[in-house]
Write an enzyme that holds these catalytic residues in place. Structure first.
Site, mmCIF file in Angstrom:
data_model
loop_
_atom_site.group_PDB
_atom_site.id
_atom_site.type_symbol
_atom_site.label_atom_id
_atom_site.label_comp_id
_atom_site.label_asym_id
_atom_site.label_seq_id
_atom_site.Cartn_x
_atom_site.Cartn_y
_atom_site.Cartn_z
ATOM 1 N N PRO A 244 1.072 -1.053 0.291
ATOM 2 C CA PRO A 244 -0.313 -0.346 -0.660
ATOM 3 C C PRO A 244 1.051 1.309 -0.218
ATOM 4 C CG PRO A 244 0.030 -0.798 2.381
ATOM 5 C CD PRO A 244 0.638 -1.552 1.220
ATOM 6 N N CYS A 245 1.225 1.628 -1.131
ATOM 7 C CA CYS A 245 2.428 2.816 -1.071
ATOM 8 C C CYS A 245 1.323 4.348 -0.848
ATOM 9 C CB CYS A 245 3.462 3.064 -2.649
ATOM 10 S SG CYS A 245 2.247 2.444 -3.963
#
Length: 291
Positions: A244-245
């Site tokens: 989850p950047c």
């Protein structure tokens, strides 16, 4: 005057390392060539070059080894010898640490790898997902399917590809259906440097519905001065959403850029917040600002 002198010293040190890297010079040798103590040289070089003398020597050696393996098709033994390393195990460690793969894997470019890929729909657009026998190696939001497949093939130029959905892909895609999916059940097969892998691993610890900053990630991997490098590693994330950047924002509170579009990043953050905190609670807390 002192700043100019220090710049000259570091330029000389870089030239010395590049000219003598095949001998793998020790810190003391390079420092002596500049008439500095080892400790002073270490601090000075790191401050000016942004990396330690040892790391710079490793990067220089790696680039030469990559050229030998790829362009000259040299054997691992010959590459080890020409690079000045004491054993093939040191060459192996160098590649694993800085390139995220073994020397043979780099030379083969995925020649013995079979990659399945398929397209799927999500709340945030069409997805291209790809997997090896070990796990998910690629997930990206796409607009042009043909171009997306071409870009995937370019990442693994010697691999075999087949348009096929497998159980690893189906398992991973469940993340778009559940509020809190069990990430431990989703296998990943990632290619990256040691630093990139540390950053990506840290991203996996950010809870759904929460946000953090580049500086906080740098702190989490025990490298507090590496915020900019963290941003670069996040921008190289090969697996959208699963890693989850999108949950990393600027310290100012601005959401910032996203490989798959700033608007999509905002939409994902909003959707995750609604899933975690609930539509009723969200509406109540923000009612005054909407009337």
């Amino acid at each position: 005057m002192e700043e100019s002198l220090n710049y000259t010293r570091i330029a000389e040190a870089i030239e010395y390392i590049q000219a003598n890297f095949k001998r793998q010079p020790r810190l003391e040798e390079v420092a002596s060539a500049l008439h500095l103590s080892s400790a002073h040289f270490q601090r000075l070089f790191t401050a000016w070059a942004g990396t330690s003398p040892k790391k710079f020597l490793q990067f220089t050696s790696l680039e030469y080894a990559k050229w030998l393996l790829k362009e000259q098709q040299a054997t691992l033994f010959d590459t080890t010898f020409e690079t000045g390393l004491s054993s093939t195990s040191r060459l192996h460690d160098l590649f694993i640490t800085l390139e995220g793969m073994t020397p043979a894997e780099y030379q083969n470019e995925g020649r013995q790898l079979t990659i399945n890929y398929s397209f799927a729909s999500s709340f945030f657009g069409t997805i291209l997902i790809a997997s090896t026998a070990k796990g998910i190696c690629h997930l990206a939001f796409v607009t042009e399917e043909v171009i997306a497949v071409q870009e995937l093939r370019a990442k693994f130029p010697q691999a075999s590809f087949q348009a096929q959905t497998d159980h690893l892909q189906l398992q991973a895609l469940q993340i778009f259906q559940h509020t809190q999916p069990d990430l431990n059940q989703i296998k990943l097969h990632l290619k990256g440097t040691e630093f990139q892998l540390k950053v990506w691993q840290s991203l996996l610890t950010i809870p759904m519905g929460e946000l953090t900053t580049y500086g906080a990630i740098a702190q989490a991997i025990n490298n507090p001065k590496a915020s900019r490098a963290v941003g670069t590693a996040i921008g190289s994330n090969p697996v959208a959403f699963l890693i989850p950047c999108h949950r990393v924002i600027q310290s100012s509170g601005i959401f910032g850029n996203y490989m798959w579009g700033a608007t999509r990043k905002t939409a994902i953050i909003g959707w995750e917040g609604a899933q975690v905190y609930g539509e009723k609670e969200f509406s109540k807390d923000h009612a005054d600002g909407l009337i």
